[in-house]
Design a protein around this motif. Structure first.
Motif, PDB file in Angstrom:
ATOM      1  N   ALA A   5     -30.175  70.652 107.801  1.00  0.00           N
ATOM      2  CA  ALA A   5     -30.880  71.374 106.732  1.00  0.00           C
ATOM      3  C   ALA A   5     -29.909  71.859 105.663  1.00  0.00           C
ATOM      4  O   ALA A   5     -30.211  71.798 104.470  1.00  0.00           O
ATOM      5  CB  ALA A   5     -31.656  72.551 107.316  1.00  0.00           C
ATOM      6  N   LYS A   6     -28.737  72.317 106.082  1.00  0.00           N
ATOM      7  CA  LYS A   6     -27.733  72.798 105.127  1.00  0.00           C
ATOM      8  C   LYS A   6     -27.207  71.643 104.285  1.00  0.00           C
ATOM      9  O   LYS A   6     -27.080  71.759 103.050  1.00  0.00           O
ATOM     10  CB  LYS A   6     -26.580  73.446 105.896  1.00  0.00           C
ATOM     11  N   LEU A   7     -26.906  70.517 104.921  1.00  0.00           N
ATOM     12  CA  LEU A   7     -26.409  69.362 104.170  1.00  0.00           C
ATOM     13  C   LEU A   7     -27.473  68.850 103.212  1.00  0.00           C
ATOM     14  O   LEU A   7     -27.170  68.513 102.059  1.00  0.00           O
ATOM     15  CB  LEU A   7     -25.986  68.260 105.137  1.00  0.00           C
ATOM     16  N   ALA A   8     -28.732  68.802 103.649  1.00  0.00           N
ATOM     17  CA  ALA A   8     -29.825  68.343 102.782  1.00  0.00           C
ATOM     18  C   ALA A   8     -29.967  69.250 101.571  1.00  0.00           C
ATOM     19  O   ALA A   8     -30.179  68.785 100.443  1.00  0.00           O
ATOM     20  CB  ALA A   8     -31.126  68.293 103.573  1.00  0.00           C
ATOM     21  N   SER A   9     -29.846  70.565 101.797  1.00  0.00           N
ATOM     22  CA  SER A   9     -29.931  71.520 100.691  1.00  0.00           C
ATOM     23  C   SER A   9     -28.779  71.330  99.708  1.00  0.00           C
ATOM     24  O   SER A   9     -28.979  71.344  98.486  1.00  0.00           O
ATOM     25  CB  SER A   9     -29.909  72.949 101.246  1.00  0.00           C
ATOM     26  N   ASP A  10     -27.581  71.130 100.235  1.00  0.00           N
ATOM     27  CA  ASP A  10     -26.414  70.917  99.375  1.00  0.00           C
ATOM     28  C   ASP A  10     -26.570  69.645  98.542  1.00  0.00           C
ATOM     29  O   ASP A  10     -26.153  69.596  97.375  1.00  0.00           O
ATOM     30  CB  ASP A  10     -25.141  70.826 100.217  1.00  0.00           C
ATOM     31  N   LEU A  11     -27.166  68.616  99.133  1.00  0.00           N
ATOM     32  CA  LEU A  11     -27.388  67.367  98.400  1.00  0.00           C
ATOM     33  C   LEU A  11     -28.368  67.585  97.248  1.00  0.00           C
ATOM     34  O   LEU A  11     -28.154  67.086  96.130  1.00  0.00           O
ATOM     35  CB  LEU A  11     -27.922  66.290  99.344  1.00  0.00           C
ATOM     36  N   ARG A  12     -29.437  68.346  97.495  1.00  0.00           N
ATOM     37  CA  ARG A  12     -30.413  68.633  96.426  1.00  0.00           C
ATOM     38  C   ARG A  12     -29.767  69.425  95.302  1.00  0.00           C
ATOM     39  O   ARG A  12     -29.983  69.139  94.114  1.00  0.00           O
ATOM     40  CB  ARG A  12     -31.606  69.394  96.999  1.00  0.00           C
ATOM     41  N   ILE A  13     -28.988  70.414  95.661  1.00  0.00           N
ATOM     42  CA  ILE A  13     -28.310  71.245  94.653  1.00  0.00           C
ATOM     43  C   ILE A  13     -27.362  70.401  93.803  1.00  0.00           C
ATOM     44  O   ILE A  13     -27.207  70.620  92.597  1.00  0.00           O
ATOM     45  CB  ILE A  13     -27.540  72.391  95.346  1.00  0.00           C
TER      46      ILE A  13
END
Length: 228
Positions: free
Chosen positions: A191-199
């Motif tokens: 979830a953290k990596l996915a969020s960082d990718l979106r940002i």
């Protein structure tokens, strides 16, 4: 630590310290109980990753990033793919070339070097098994963003999941000198990596596929880009 420094550390370990260990682990030779669980876990994970790609890969160009001793590359070629198999460790590439069946040699191109070097061109799909586990969130975001346009379909790879057991092993491992041991594996939360990718403005979607736990082998398969 930068991507280049981490990559060089991984190269030194696998090309100088661990070649014989990995050659034996990825063969049918008898191994210790602990290594047997790692072998079983890796075999299962390889099957999971390959199941994410089409059964018929005829005419498709597939990247095996961090190919090791070549088992995935051979399996992909048997499905008809034209495989570019890359590993940072020249000694592992020598083993992979020696193990490649003669009937598949025209379908697999082996390279020693950076697995995500843009000089290798574009691909229909890519797989990276246990070869991105040493990189931080920031490095992974940068790598995935840089290679998003190069991989038209799915990029299937593994990371170490951030579980209590693995974090305990990670913390204990940091207490010991690592001059002759494997580079530090970095656990991640999807979830953290996915969020960082979106940002970071990355368009591809990150999704969990399946987790494998086999003794000391704990790994999460992930799918990036392509259709769910």
């Amino acid at each position: 630590m930068t991507y280049e420094a981490t990559r060089d550390r991984v190269e030194t370990y696998f090309d100088k310290s661990a070649t014989k260990v990995w050659e034996r682990l990825t063969s049918d030779a008898p191994v210790s109980g602990i290594r047997a669980t790692v072998r079983a876990g890796r075999d299962k994970m390889r099957d999971i990753m390959l199941a994410e790609l089409p059964a018929d890969l005829t005419g498709l160009r597939v990247l095996d990033a961090g190919c090791g001793t070549g088992a995935k590359a051979v399996a992909l070629a048997e499905r008809g793919a034209q495989v570019v198999a890359i590993d940072i460790a020249p000694e592992l590439i020598k083993i992979a070339e020696a193990r490649c069946p003669d009937r598949l040699r025209k379908q697999i191109t082996f390279h020693a070097g950076d697995m995500l070097d843009s000089a290798h061109g574009t691909f229909d799909h890519a797989v990276a098994m246990d070869s991105m586990i040493y990189y931080s969130d920031a490095m992974l975001v940068s790598l995935l963003k840089a290679n998003e346009s190069r991989i038209r379909g799915k990029f299937v790879f593994t990371l170490a999941p951030r579980t209590p057991l693995l974090m305990a092993m990670f913390r204990v491992g940091k207490l010991f000198p690592r001059s002759d041991r494997s580079p530090v594996m970095i656990p991640h939360k999807t979830a953290k990596l996915a969020s960082d990718l979106r940002i970071a403005g990355v368009q591809g979607k990150l999704a969990e596929v399946e987790r494998v736990t086999s003794g000391f082998y704990i790994s999460q398969c992930l799918r990036f880009g392509g259709r769910p």
